[in-house]
Design a protein around this motif. Structure first.
Motif: not given
Length: 764
Positions: A485, A487, A489-490, A492-495, A498, A502, A504
């Motif tokens: 994985r 992404q 930072p920060v 990529g964690d957004l719903p 994000g 990211r 995969h």
């Protein structure tokens, strides 16, 4: 000593016939009484030392003595009874009777000559009912530690020490060669050494030399090149026992057919999803062409140098430019340069977006089925793969040597079977599946060298199965799952949003190897059947490969003529068969089958070319002269044609003359023809291009529609070159070659008058 049921033992001479069962005591004690050729003299010497009075009593052949008869000393015998009937069945009742007296009564009742040694003295007490004469004699002697030897019509009674001394003095060692078929001579000698007597010897020719063939050098040396053999020096009875034991050991080993099935399965699954983007300000994406495109804008800002394409050539440009302004933002979490099944890219003004998707599944199955045949207790190996070569460097203080070595990779099977008498097979197994990976490293001197790494899956086992059962060996299973994985930072964690920031990547690898081994004991009949099936299969493959050639292939055309010639010869049509052979040889002269068949159906048309060897001229002429002399000595009707016409062997090889003096047809190649020699039935009335060789027995050529059509129905014809100068003969030759070429190309050979020709064949 051998003591059989008939109570007879052959010792040395045929006249020495029987010893008592009491000698079994001496065998247990380590002494084996035996006699040889000089036993008669030794017995005579011993008998001279014994009392002669016993001989007088033993020589009596009169009537039987009753119980209570007078003892040898003249005193009346003690109470005793010995009776022997006409069938030599003994009934004996004695108590504390002197042994010499009992032997005397037994001798008189049985009318047997019994002579006792002077050292034989004992007291006998016995009650015997319905026993044979020799059973009674054994019992009374054995109980007192004596024995006897039967020689002719006499039975000599001795102590065991006297018998042993006589036997040892007369024993003679013999030598015998024992040939071995399967057993090693060294092993056989070790097996039979316990049967040797003191002083006995066994010599062997040693083990066979190791099978090794070095390059450009002979092998063998002075190793014994005969079959395995033992030379035994010992007494006759010991040699017989050793020979009997070797016969039981030297048996044919079993042959084992080992069938292996190796199943390899691999499942690889890879998935990926990611988005890469780039955003620039006061810059141009065209300035980053040489750096890797829009996603390399940040790298361009760092280096301060970019490039653009002008007219196909690359031009360096400064970054951020003359104004000194420039902004760039890039994301590579999607790994757009990685493998993918779908990629998309958008470049619009100062924004570039790239999408990567991967969904890949690889399913691999490999089945290998090697088979090998080996003997019992002998190792075997099969390799189906490749030998990977690499350089091996050996460095010393004075020199450096490089050699090429090889690493075996692929499917391999090492096996050694052991067959038991119960029909089970124990096997030492090592199946292996491997591959080589070449790796470059640096040695101690800093030079780059190549090293092969072996990626292997192998298994070592020692198992036992019955004949024909299958062993399943597994456990070589491996599975790996890799999830990656990436992404920003920060962000990529957004719903929801994000996901654009990211990347995969998933990788799943699964592999498994299963080995199945089936050993079978095979017989000669099975091997013969398998060999016949193999030859039939190979012949079918060969036939199919020939049938797959192009129709105008020389090989296919010539061999098809040979096949048709074999069919015609089998049906009795020799003329047409010979015509087919001529056509086949005209297309391809290098066909042994065609020459052999022609020799069978038309021996007169076969040419034997000289070898050109001086050795053949020196030795071969003598052999041929001897053959002609032997042929001339036969009856006139059985002489060969070569002997009857008296032609020289060398001229026979060159001319291939037939028995009636008519010269055989010959291929028109590299041979001078004498136009003065013509067949008796030569026809000058026909044009030279229509003359037919009458000696073939064919008077006319079948027309179209008769027996066969076209070239298949044509008889053999022969060209006869016209007389005259060389120019006319040369022109005729060229014309004949053109017609022959025309016939080969189009499958029809004509001479211009509607008649088909068989080729450039001529008669002299």
């Amino acid at each position: 000593m051998t003591h059989n049921g008939n109570r007879e033992m052959m010792i040395g001479t045929p006249t020495l016939r029987r010893v008592s069962a009491a000698l079994a005591v001496s065998l247990v004690a380590g002494a084996a009484p035996c006699a040889a050729q000089g036993l008669n003299d030794m017995l005579r010497e011993v008998m001279n030392t014994t009392g002669q009075a016993a001989a007088g009593s033993a020589g009596t052949q009169g009537g039987r003595a009753a119980a209570g008869s007078t003892a040898p000393s003249g005193k009346p015998a003690k109470d005793g009874k010995v009776e022997v009937d006409e069938n030599l069945i003994v009934e004996m009742h004695v108590k504390d009777e002197d042994l010499s007296t009992v032997l005397q009564m037994l001798s008189m009742q049985s009318q047997r000559n019994i002579i006792a040694s002077q050292s034989v003295s004992a007291t006998v007490t016995a009650n015997l009912y319905g026993v044979t004469f020799f059973e009674a004699l054994d019992s009374i002697l054995h109980a007192n530690g004596f024995g006897y030897v039967e020689k002719g019509n006499f039975i000599y009674v001795y102590t065991l020490e006297e018998i042993e001394r006589i036997s040892e003095a007369t024993r003679v060692r013999i030598g015998k060669v024992v040939k071995l078929n399967y057993l090693n001579a060294i092993d056989a000698a070790e097996f039979v050494k316990p049967l040797l007597s003191d002083g006995g010897q066994i010599k062997s020719n040693g083990r066979a030399a190791v099978f090794n063939i070095p390059d450009n050098s002979p092998v063998g040396g002075e190793d014994y090149a005969n079959e395995s053999a033992l030379v035994i020096y010992d007494y006759e009875e010991n040699v017989a026992e050793i020979e009997k034991l070797i016969q039981a050991l030297d048996t044919r080993p079993a042959q084992i057919l080992i069938e292996a099935t190796i199943l390899q399965t691999e499942l690889n699954e890879a998935n990926a999803f990611g988005i890469d983007f780039g955003v620039i300000g006061d810059l141009n994406f065209a300035d980053f062409v040489s750096l890797g495109g829009p996603l390399k804008a940040v790298e361009g800002l760092v280096s301060g140098v970019g490039s653009s394409l002008n007219g196909g050539s690359e031009t360096k440009v400064p970054i951020p430019g003359a104004r000194g302004d420039g902004r760039a933002l890039a994301s590579n979490v999607g790994n757009i340069n990685g493998p993918a099944t779908f990629k998309a890219g958008i470049v619009e003004g100062d924004v570039a977006v790239f999408l990567r998707l991967l969904d890949e599944v690889t399913d691999l199955s490999v089945i290998s089925r090697p088979k090998l045949l080996t003997l019992n207790r002998q190792p075997a190996r099969v390799l189906v793969g490749r030998k990977v070569g690499y350089l091996s460097t050996t460095a010393t203080d004075t020199s450096t040597t490089q050699t090429v070595e090889f690493l075996d990779t692929g499917t391999q099977l090492y096996v050694r079977p052991f067959v038991t008498t119960e029909g089970t097979i124990r096997m030492e197994l090592k199946p292996q599946v491997s591959e080589a990976v070449i790796r470059d490293v640096t040695d101690a001197t800093g030079a780059a060298v190549t090293i092969p790494d072996e990626v292997t899956n192998e298994l070592v086992a020692n198992v036992m199965v019955r004949d024909g059962q299958t062993i399943v060996l597994g456990g070589l299973f491996r599975e790996s799952t890799k999830a990656t994985r990436r992404q920003i930072p920060v962000v990529g964690d957004l719903p929801i949003i994000g996901a654009a920031f990211r990347g995969h990547e998933d990788d799943v690898q699964r592999s498994e190897i299963i080995f199945m081994v089936t050993p079978s004991i095979v017989s000669d009949a099975i091997l013969t059947e398998q060999g016949q099936r193999g030859e039939t299969y190979v012949e079918a493959v060969r036939t199919g490969s020939r049938a797959g050639l192009l129709p105008f292939s020389r090989t296919r055309q010539s061999e098809q003529h040979v096949v048709e010639a074999q069919r015609l010869a089998a049906s009795g049509d020799v003329a047409r068969a010979n015509h087919k052979l001529n056509r086949a040889l005209a297309l391809n002269k290098h066909q042994p089958d065609a020459h052999l068949l022609r020799e069978q159906i038309a021996p007169a048309k076969v040419k034997t070319w000289p070898s050109g060897s001086m050795l053949d001229q020196i030795i071969g002429n003598e052999a041929r002269a001897a053959a002609r002399a032997a042929d001339a000595a036969r009856p006139l009707g059985n002489q060969s044609s070569a002997a009857q016409d008296g032609s020289d062997a060398q001229s026979t090889d060159l001319d291939s003359s037939s028995a009636d003096g008519t010269l055989a047809d010959a291929m028109f190649e590299g041979k001078a023809y004498d136009q003065a020699e013509r067949p008796a039935n030569f026809d000058d009335t026909l044009p030279w291009w229509e003359r037919i060789d009458e000696e073939s027995g064919i008077d006319e050529i079948p027309e179209q529609g008769e027996q066969g059509t076209g070239a298949q129905a044509d008889p053999q014809m022969s060209w006869v070159l016209p007389d005259g100068n060389v120019a006319v003969q040369g022109l005729a030759t060229v014309w004949a070659m053109l017609q022959r070429t025309w016939g080969v190309m189009f499958g029809v050979e004509t001479n211009g008058s509607g008649r088909t020709l068989s080729g450039l064949y001529m008669s002299k």
